[in-house]
Design a protein around this motif. Structure first.
Motif, short mmCIF file in Angstrom:
data_model
loop_
_atom_site.label_atom_id
_atom_site.label_comp_id
_atom_site.label_asym_id
_atom_site.label_seq_id
_atom_site.Cartn_x
_atom_site.Cartn_y
_atom_site.Cartn_z
N ALA A 114 0.83 -1.20 0.00
CA ALA A 114 0.00 0.00 0.00
C ALA A 114 0.87 1.26 0.00
N VAL A 115 1.95 1.24 0.77
CA VAL A 115 2.86 2.39 0.79
C VAL A 115 3.56 2.51 -0.55
N PHE A 116 3.99 1.39 -1.11
CA PHE A 116 4.69 1.44 -2.39
C PHE A 116 3.78 1.93 -3.50
N ALA A 117 2.52 1.52 -3.47
CA ALA A 117 1.58 1.99 -4.48
C ALA A 117 1.38 3.50 -4.38
N ARG A 118 1.26 4.01 -3.17
CA ARG A 118 1.12 5.47 -2.98
C ARG A 118 2.38 6.18 -3.47
N LEU A 119 3.53 5.63 -3.11
CA LEU A 119 4.81 6.23 -3.49
C LEU A 119 4.95 6.30 -5.02
N MET A 120 4.64 5.20 -5.69
CA MET A 120 4.77 5.16 -7.14
C MET A 120 3.76 6.09 -7.83
N GLU A 122 2.67 8.90 -6.60
CA GLU A 122 3.19 10.26 -6.41
C GLU A 122 4.36 10.52 -7.36
N LEU A 123 5.27 9.56 -7.49
CA LEU A 123 6.44 9.75 -8.34
C LEU A 123 6.07 9.86 -9.81
N ALA A 124 4.91 9.33 -10.19
CA ALA A 124 4.49 9.41 -11.59
C ALA A 124 4.33 10.85 -12.05
N ASP A 125 4.13 11.78 -11.12
CA ASP A 125 3.96 13.19 -11.46
C ASP A 125 5.25 13.99 -11.34
N VAL A 126 6.35 13.33 -10.98
CA VAL A 126 7.62 14.02 -10.81
C VAL A 126 8.35 14.06 -12.16
N ASN A 127 8.84 15.22 -12.51
CA ASN A 127 9.55 15.39 -13.78
C ASN A 127 11.00 15.75 -13.51
N VAL A 128 11.87 14.74 -13.53
CA VAL A 128 13.30 14.95 -13.32
C VAL A 128 14.07 14.15 -14.37
N VAL A 129 15.32 14.51 -14.54
CA VAL A 129 16.20 13.72 -15.39
C VAL A 129 16.36 12.34 -14.76
N PRO A 130 16.23 11.25 -15.51
CA PRO A 130 16.38 9.91 -14.92
C PRO A 130 17.67 9.80 -14.11
N PRO A 131 17.57 9.29 -12.88
CA PRO A 131 18.76 9.19 -12.00
C PRO A 131 19.62 7.99 -12.35
N LEU A 132 20.39 8.14 -13.41
CA LEU A 132 21.24 7.07 -13.91
C LEU A 132 22.71 7.37 -13.61
N PRO A 133 23.55 6.35 -13.42
CA PRO A 133 23.22 4.93 -13.50
C PRO A 133 22.37 4.47 -12.32
N ASN A 134 21.59 3.42 -12.54
CA ASN A 134 20.76 2.89 -11.47
C ASN A 134 21.63 2.32 -10.35
N PRO A 135 21.08 2.25 -9.12
CA PRO A 135 21.81 1.59 -8.04
C PRO A 135 22.26 0.19 -8.45
N ARG A 136 23.43 -0.21 -8.00
CA ARG A 136 24.05 -1.44 -8.49
C ARG A 136 23.18 -2.67 -8.32
N TRP A 137 22.38 -2.73 -7.24
CA TRP A 137 21.60 -3.95 -6.97
C TRP A 137 20.36 -4.06 -7.85
N ILE A 138 20.09 -3.03 -8.65
CA ILE A 138 18.96 -3.09 -9.57
C ILE A 138 19.42 -2.74 -10.99
N ARG A 139 20.75 -2.78 -11.18
CA ARG A 139 21.34 -2.40 -12.47
C ARG A 139 21.58 -3.63 -13.34
N TRP A 140 20.52 -4.40 -13.59
CA TRP A 140 20.66 -5.56 -14.46
C TRP A 140 20.81 -5.15 -15.93
N ASP A 141 20.48 -3.88 -16.23
CA ASP A 141 20.55 -3.40 -17.60
C ASP A 141 21.89 -2.72 -17.90
N HIS A 142 22.91 -3.02 -17.12
CA HIS A 142 24.22 -2.42 -17.35
C HIS A 142 24.74 -2.84 -18.72
N THR A 143 25.70 -2.11 -19.23
CA THR A 143 26.23 -2.37 -20.57
C THR A 143 27.57 -3.09 -20.55
N GLY A 144 27.99 -3.55 -19.39
CA GLY A 144 29.25 -4.28 -19.30
C GLY A 144 29.15 -5.66 -19.93
#
Length: 306
Positions: A114-120, A122-144
């Motif tokens: 329920a908290v995560f749903a509220r958080l997401m 709210e974040l859907a309305d935030v307009n920022v430059v994507p915070p890349l690179p992603n944190p290492r533990w969720i960076r499965w899309d790395h280019t190495g």
């Protein structure tokens, strides 16, 4: 911690950015970032955070500010991130109090969802430059070229201590996620029990906004469904609890995941766990989550179609 043990740059930084020098240390936590709880000469209590400057901090602090100003339960930043040598440093309000919500049952999972749903939402309305690179533990899309994102001091260690089933699990989960074609969104990538506090049954504070990420929504939700009970060493909740988290999230967002999104969510729940087992093995710690990953990998991979 005595004031004399603070980093040399910190007292002058506080005077320059906050208008007061520190006269007391409330706490200090050092992990990926360094976090200092300080009492200033004027009586204010603040938190100063310093982490390696990867170019992510400005977006993370801007998103946190946006949420705090709209009443989301998180500390309000007091400064933008400022570069100090190789560090990005900012200050925020001190938001003490609240209690941990422990447990990994389906009922507890639904409360976190329920908290995560509220958080997401709210974040859907935030307009920022994507915070890349992603944190290492969720960076499965790395280019190495390897399976894991490059982390110099870990890559130099004896990789043979990482169990073979962890490598197989991570590789299959990563292949499934990389095969997906889903849009990325902004989300919290470290949604662990230790980063939340509760009061009278309601969430009081969500911490660790340095860990925002830019990944598909289903992947972020799936990762959260696998780490929500974490208060110390890595762990995996029972499969029925992750399933309850995913179901509750979709109900609250009033949007059902597609079959592909369901699969990506389950794959993401395994990647983070496999990453943690590798981390612990390379640090010589008994991998607390290893048994759970071994026991649950086949079922979670099946649900991920991996």
């Amino acid at each position: 911690m005595p004031l004399d043990d603070l980093p040399e740059w910190l007292p002058d930084w506080c005077v320059d950015r906050l208008g007061d020098e520190p006269v007391g240390v409330l706490f200090e936590v050092r992990s990926i970032s360094a976090v200092f709880g300080l009492r200033l000469a004027g009586g204010r209590d603040v938190v100063v955070k310093a982490r390696e400057d990867e170019g992510r901090a400005e977006s993370c602090v801007a998103a946190q500010t946006w949420l705090a100003e709209r009443g989301f339960p998180c500390a309000r930043p007091l400064t933008p991130p400022v570069r100090v040598g190789e560090l990005a440093v900012h200050a925020e309000e001190y938001r003490p109090g609240g209690e941990l919500l422990s447990g990994d049952s389906p009922d507890v999972a639904v409360r976190y969802a329920a908290v995560f749903a509220r958080l997401m939402a709210e974040l859907a309305d935030v307009n920022v430059v994507p915070p890349l690179p992603n944190p290492r533990w969720i960076r499965w899309d790395h280019t190495g070229s390897g399976l894991w994102p490059s982390i110099g001091f870990l890559d130099e260690r004896d990789q043979s201590v990482v169990p073979a089933y962890v490598l197989d699990t991570a590789e299959r989960a990563r292949e499934r996620m990389l095969a997906a074609d889903l849009p990325c969104v902004l989300g919290h990538a470290d949604f662990e029990a230790q980063n939340l506090r509760w009061h009278d049954g309601h969430v009081w504070a969500v911490h660790d906004w340095d860990s925002l990420a830019w990944q598909p929504e289903a992947a972020l939700v799936g990762a959260a469904s696998g780490v929500f009970p974490k208060t110390g060493p890595a762990t995996l909740p029972p499969i029925e609890s992750s399933a309850a988290f995913l179901e509750a999230y979709q109900d609250l967002r009033e949007r059902r995941f597609t079959a592909e999104e369901q699969e990506i969510a389950w794959a993401a729940s395994l990647w983070t766990a496999a990453h943690d087992v590798r981390w612990e093995a390379l640090h010589g710690d008994p991998p607390a989550s290893g048994d759970a990953v071994l026991a649950q990998a086949a079922d979670r991979l099946r649900r991920a179609n991996a």
